[in-house]
Design a protein around this motif. Sequence first.
Motif, mmCIF file in Angstrom:
data_model
loop_
_atom_site.group_PDB
_atom_site.id
_atom_site.type_symbol
_atom_site.label_atom_id
_atom_site.label_comp_id
_atom_site.label_asym_id
_atom_site.label_seq_id
_atom_site.Cartn_x
_atom_site.Cartn_y
_atom_site.Cartn_z
ATOM 1 N N MET A 35 22.944 -12.500 -10.416
ATOM 2 C CA MET A 35 22.533 -11.659 -11.550
ATOM 3 C C MET A 35 21.924 -12.499 -12.663
ATOM 4 S SD MET A 35 25.597 -8.887 -11.794
ATOM 5 C CE MET A 35 24.772 -7.712 -12.859
ATOM 6 N N THR A 36 21.276 -13.591 -12.280
ATOM 7 C CA THR A 36 20.802 -14.520 -13.304
ATOM 8 C C THR A 36 19.556 -14.041 -14.045
ATOM 9 O OG1 THR A 36 19.598 -15.720 -11.591
ATOM 10 C CG2 THR A 36 21.745 -16.580 -12.195
ATOM 11 N N ARG A 37 18.688 -13.296 -13.347
ATOM 12 C CA ARG A 37 17.419 -12.957 -13.977
ATOM 13 C C ARG A 37 17.212 -11.454 -14.054
ATOM 14 N NH1 ARG A 37 15.878 -17.459 -16.428
ATOM 15 N NH2 ARG A 37 14.426 -15.980 -17.258
ATOM 16 N N GLY A 38 16.385 -11.041 -15.005
ATOM 17 C CA GLY A 38 16.048 -9.630 -15.151
ATOM 18 C C GLY A 38 14.940 -9.244 -14.196
ATOM 19 N N LYS A 344 24.828 -1.876 -26.278
ATOM 20 C CA LYS A 344 24.611 -0.610 -25.572
ATOM 21 C C LYS A 344 23.122 -0.285 -25.676
ATOM 22 C CE LYS A 344 29.299 0.564 -26.825
ATOM 23 N NZ LYS A 344 29.525 -0.841 -27.295
ATOM 24 N N PRO A 345 22.326 -1.008 -24.886
ATOM 25 C CA PRO A 345 20.871 -0.938 -25.087
ATOM 26 C C PRO A 345 20.290 0.423 -24.729
ATOM 27 C CG PRO A 345 21.370 -2.137 -23.077
ATOM 28 C CD PRO A 345 22.677 -1.901 -23.773
ATOM 29 N N GLN A 346 19.258 0.805 -25.457
ATOM 30 C CA GLN A 346 18.542 2.045 -25.164
ATOM 31 C C GLN A 346 17.330 1.805 -24.268
ATOM 32 O OE1 GLN A 346 18.423 3.385 -29.560
ATOM 33 N NE2 GLN A 346 18.642 5.262 -28.347
ATOM 34 N N GLY A 347 17.202 0.563 -23.830
ATOM 35 C CA GLY A 347 16.093 0.222 -22.958
ATOM 36 C C GLY A 347 16.133 -1.255 -22.619
ATOM 37 N N GLY A 348 15.097 -1.719 -21.937
ATOM 38 C CA GLY A 348 15.030 -3.129 -21.595
ATOM 39 C C GLY A 348 15.776 -3.465 -20.327
ATOM 40 N N TYR A 349 16.149 -4.738 -20.194
ATOM 41 C CA TYR A 349 16.670 -5.217 -18.907
ATOM 42 C C TYR A 349 18.037 -5.876 -18.979
ATOM 43 C CZ TYR A 349 13.291 -4.006 -15.427
ATOM 44 O OH TYR A 349 12.568 -3.289 -14.512
ATOM 45 N N PHE A 350 18.662 -5.879 -20.171
ATOM 46 C CA PHE A 350 19.874 -6.686 -20.294
ATOM 47 C C PHE A 350 20.978 -5.985 -21.081
ATOM 48 C CE2 PHE A 350 16.210 -9.506 -20.013
ATOM 49 C CZ PHE A 350 16.541 -10.206 -18.866
ATOM 50 N N VAL A 351 22.186 -6.433 -20.786
ATOM 51 C CA VAL A 351 23.329 -6.149 -21.650
ATOM 52 C C VAL A 351 23.847 -7.502 -22.112
ATOM 53 C CG1 VAL A 351 25.644 -5.155 -21.806
ATOM 54 C CG2 VAL A 351 23.887 -4.029 -20.410
ATOM 55 N N LEU A 388 28.688 -20.949 -30.649
ATOM 56 C CA LEU A 388 30.049 -20.410 -30.588
ATOM 57 C C LEU A 388 30.503 -20.211 -29.137
ATOM 58 C CD1 LEU A 388 29.819 -17.797 -33.496
ATOM 59 C CD2 LEU A 388 30.607 -20.169 -33.590
ATOM 60 N N ASP A 389 29.669 -20.573 -28.191
ATOM 61 C CA ASP A 389 29.983 -20.414 -26.760
ATOM 62 C C ASP A 389 30.587 -19.040 -26.496
ATOM 63 O OD1 ASP A 389 30.433 -20.849 -24.053
ATOM 64 O OD2 ASP A 389 32.300 -21.949 -24.379
ATOM 65 N N ARG A 390 29.820 -18.016 -26.829
ATOM 66 C CA ARG A 390 30.382 -16.680 -26.675
ATOM 67 C C ARG A 390 29.450 -15.693 -25.995
ATOM 68 N NH1 ARG A 390 30.835 -14.051 -32.629
ATOM 69 N NH2 ARG A 390 31.662 -12.417 -31.299
ATOM 70 N N ASN A 391 28.164 -16.055 -25.781
ATOM 71 C CA ASN A 391 27.225 -15.050 -25.291
ATOM 72 C C ASN A 391 27.045 -15.095 -23.770
ATOM 73 O OD1 ASN A 391 23.975 -14.242 -24.872
ATOM 74 N ND2 ASN A 391 25.163 -12.927 -26.223
ATOM 75 N N ILE A 392 27.128 -13.907 -23.171
ATOM 76 C CA ILE A 392 26.878 -13.765 -21.731
ATOM 77 C C ILE A 392 25.800 -12.703 -21.547
ATOM 78 C CG2 ILE A 392 27.858 -13.068 -19.499
ATOM 79 C CD1 ILE A 392 30.591 -13.994 -20.579
ATOM 80 N N ARG A 393 24.766 -13.040 -20.764
ATOM 81 C CA ARG A 393 23.694 -12.092 -20.526
ATOM 82 C C ARG A 393 23.885 -11.446 -19.157
ATOM 83 N NH1 ARG A 393 17.285 -13.558 -19.926
ATOM 84 N NH2 ARG A 393 17.947 -14.068 -17.807
ATOM 85 N N ILE A 394 23.922 -10.131 -19.146
ATOM 86 C CA ILE A 394 24.078 -9.386 -17.899
ATOM 87 C C ILE A 394 22.741 -8.754 -17.536
ATOM 88 C CG2 ILE A 394 25.262 -7.430 -16.803
ATOM 89 C CD1 ILE A 394 27.136 -9.752 -17.417
ATOM 90 N N ALA A 395 22.302 -8.986 -16.291
ATOM 91 C CA ALA A 395 21.025 -8.442 -15.810
ATOM 92 C C ALA A 395 21.321 -7.509 -14.646
ATOM 93 C CB ALA A 395 20.109 -9.580 -15.379
ATOM 94 N N PRO A 396 21.498 -6.214 -14.920
ATOM 95 C CA PRO A 396 22.015 -5.330 -13.875
ATOM 96 C C PRO A 396 20.960 -4.649 -13.006
ATOM 97 C CG PRO A 396 22.050 -4.203 -15.994
ATOM 98 C CD PRO A 396 21.382 -5.528 -16.218
ATOM 99 N N THR A 397 19.668 -4.923 -13.204
ATOM 100 C CA THR A 397 18.672 -4.096 -12.512
ATOM 101 C C THR A 397 18.498 -4.417 -11.034
ATOM 102 O OG1 THR A 397 16.957 -5.630 -13.266
ATOM 103 C CG2 THR A 397 17.304 -3.635 -14.577
ATOM 104 N N PHE A 398 18.588 -5.687 -10.673
ATOM 105 C CA PHE A 398 18.222 -6.084 -9.312
ATOM 106 C C PHE A 398 19.240 -5.696 -8.231
ATOM 107 C CE2 PHE A 398 17.833 -9.217 -5.825
ATOM 108 C CZ PHE A 398 16.550 -8.912 -5.404
ATOM 109 N N PRO A 399 20.534 -5.952 -8.441
ATOM 110 C CA PRO A 399 21.480 -5.658 -7.346
ATOM 111 C C PRO A 399 21.657 -4.152 -7.164
ATOM 112 C CG PRO A 399 22.441 -7.139 -9.018
ATOM 113 C CD PRO A 399 21.197 -6.555 -9.604
ATOM 114 N N PRO A 400 22.066 -3.738 -5.970
ATOM 115 C CA PRO A 400 22.389 -2.329 -5.751
ATOM 116 C C PRO A 400 23.548 -1.904 -6.673
ATOM 117 C CG PRO A 400 22.307 -3.545 -3.675
ATOM 118 C CD PRO A 400 22.204 -4.560 -4.772
ATOM 119 N N LEU A 401 23.624 -0.604 -6.941
ATOM 120 C CA LEU A 401 24.623 -0.087 -7.880
ATOM 121 C C LEU A 401 26.043 -0.537 -7.537
ATOM 122 C CD1 LEU A 401 25.399 1.697 -10.266
ATOM 123 C CD2 LEU A 401 25.223 3.702 -8.781
ATOM 124 N N ASP A 402 26.408 -0.478 -6.270
ATOM 125 C CA ASP A 402 27.761 -0.878 -5.890
ATOM 126 C C ASP A 402 28.035 -2.341 -6.222
ATOM 127 O OD1 ASP A 402 28.404 1.616 -5.021
ATOM 128 O OD2 ASP A 402 28.050 1.206 -2.891
#
Lengths: 423, 423
Positions: A35-38, A344-351, A388-402
């Motif tokens: 899940m590294t890239r959007g 809680k994005p209203q668009g784009g590729y990341f959480v 602050l070593d606190r940010n994690i980028r989630i890229a949920p578009t590529f993998p299947p929903l499950d």
Amino acid sequence: MTDFKKLSQEERSKIKAELLERYAEFQLRRITLDMTRGKPCAEQLDLALGMIEGDIGEAYLTPNGLDCRNYGGLDGIPEAKILFADYMGVEPDELILGGNSSLNMMHDTILRAMVKGVADSAPPWGRLPKVKFLCPSPGYDRHFFICEYLGIEMIPIDMSEGGPDMDSVEELAAADANIKGIWCVPKYSNPTGAVYSDEVVERLANMKTRAPDFRIFWDNAYAVHHLADSPPALKNLLRACKQAGNPDRVFMFGSTSKISFAGAGLAIMAGSQKNMQWVTNQMAFQTIGPDKLNQLRHTLFFKDMGGIESHMKKHAAIIKPKFDAVQSILENELSGKNIAAWSKPQGGYFVSIDTLEGCAAAVIEKAAGAGVKLTPAGSAYPYKNDPLDRNIRIAPTFPPLDDVRVAMELVAVCIQLVSLDKI
Amino acid sequence: MTDFKKLSQEERSKIKAELLERYAEFQLRRITLDMTRGKPCAEQLDLALGMIEGDIGEAYLTPNGLDCRNYGGLDGIPEAKILFADYMGVEPDELILGGNSSLNMMHDTILRAMVKGVADSAPPWGRLPKVKFLCPSPGYDRHFFICEYLGIEMIPIDMSEGGPDMDSVEELAAADANIKGIWCVPKYSNPTGAVYSDEVVERLANMKTRAPDFRIFWDNAYAVHHLADSPPALKNLLRACKQAGNPDRVFMFGSTSKISFAGAGLAIMAGSQKNMQWVTNQMAFQTIGPDKLNQLRHTLFFKDMGGIESHMKKHAAIIKPKFDAVQSILENELSGKNIAAWSKPQGGYFVSIDTLEGCAAAVIEKAAGAGVKLTPAGSAYPYKNDPLDRNIRIAPTFPPLDDVRVAMELVAVCIQLVSLDKI
């Protein structure tokens, strides 16, 4: 849910044991998930297959008879310029169509700025003892990589939901002539999902800059990439800059990488006529022109802005369930525990997830330990340094929903485990 | 035919009157013909229509299942790398596939060299007080434009049928550390059609260069663009450089612009693994990767080198009659008159005419006066300065055969008229 910071020793041990058990179960499942890239998923790419099929795929003449197979057309075929001028909110003569990568256009613009400057009157940036860029953070890693590569000093700027901290931006830009630009992803910002407010756009257009050749690199990568039914509007920065008497302050960028094909889309650059003339004068040394067949395909397939907008609804139908899954799992697993906040994005590729301080790298490592690769820690910050070593980028578009569900449950378990150890 | 330099006053007047009459007739015909660039004609482009038609046009998965529509693949898909490694005479890991323009790859390589150098150990060229390039001339105008744009001083080198004057090249390269490179179009050179001899290739590979980071820009644009049935061979410069102990001396370039589609072909760069690693490390800051769909199309359509070679025979069948027309008209009109010499290329895209000294610009202007646009005078020389004002580049591929005939007759008339006035 219980605030993790208020757990008794006993509750803490019990929860930790349960989490460790869940983590061990994930490990047993031998997951391998990237899940590294959007990246768009295959179903999204299928939406644009009509672009390479049938009459559209075989087309090579524009309606006016221009042969797109041959040389020429440095700034794009007229039909494509009209469509993407509409897309960018500019006039056709305020726009240049590039190859398949807007990153390429941004990179080249800065590389040229180092060697040739950005306007007749200003010296090349590379001749100055120091060049600095303002970098709203967290932001897009590849923007920051370009600066690091070219030795441009990056100054992080805090981001809020409405865009960068403009008090800092204005103060710094007004004070330091070495500050030559700012990176902006103004809509559904990577990774926080922020949409720049009208006030932020106005202030960017109107602020005083000590460098007369200050440039806003306006990477509007997600202009039409909505998840919500009533998407938020973004004020047109070029128009605002013109009204403010700073028409040449902005280089706008866009692409169809997440509209048509990620690897075979169209890149777009826009700005004042003077800026576009400056750029095409230099591009003339670089190329005879980009791939016009691909411009023609895009034009025939999408037809007009209405075509692009209805196409993006099909994208949303595929990826919104994935974003919804991310939200519901984070909500179920983490809410009320006082260990993480997320966008809680209203668009784009990341959480974008903010953990407790000092936890992000450990969470990412732990997730990798059970087979889920996330974007490396710190990536969204200049010099890959999340202070602050606190940010994690989630890229949920590529993998299947499950898989998104599995990955997010694992991430949530990891966040809880690392947080418990931290508290 | 009579030597124009030996005409009596009377003969001269008579011939001039006839030529003026012919010129006036051309003017009456209201011709509009553009022969300025080496562009393929529509029939040539039609040869590759199979690349965008049917199954090949609609393909997006490589045989190994890689989705060419998505992101990734900085240096090219494996299948295309194998095909074009064969084309370039290198190994697949000695090659990078680019976008649609090899000029773009050359430009970017030099621009990066200015900012970042060409190897770990060497400083960026832009930090030096002066950078110089050796420029075999006449040569390709766009090579020279890149140098002029970047302030690289150009040193013209005489060209003969077997390549550049190597005595000069060796002497200069050995003496001056500011000389960082040389431009070469080694096969069917633009515009003279020269094919570099084995000796020239060997001397380029082996010569001493004062600059340790000297680079040969080897633009092998016409590698398979034969007109003759038994095409001349070109020695492999990368192999020669390796044998000479200078493996990193050469950047090779190629493209399918004049094989598939001029505006939508593939660009190729090749060299030592170390050089290619150096370049991809930098390209990673510029792009996620070029258009892989187009790589797949090329691979499926041409299949292998045999496919490319038989395809090029179809090109030759279309353009050879045009080159033959140029030769027979020049021969008929000018031979024995002692006013012009011209190349008889065995391949490539150009015929190069040398007039008497001081005549080329006037001939080109006169031809334009009757509706035929030729490449501007001096274009084939550094700084657009043909010191003897004698070179005219003829690009016969694009216009229909009948137009080529008309244009060449006009050019021949103009050469005679201008020469008569000059003698």
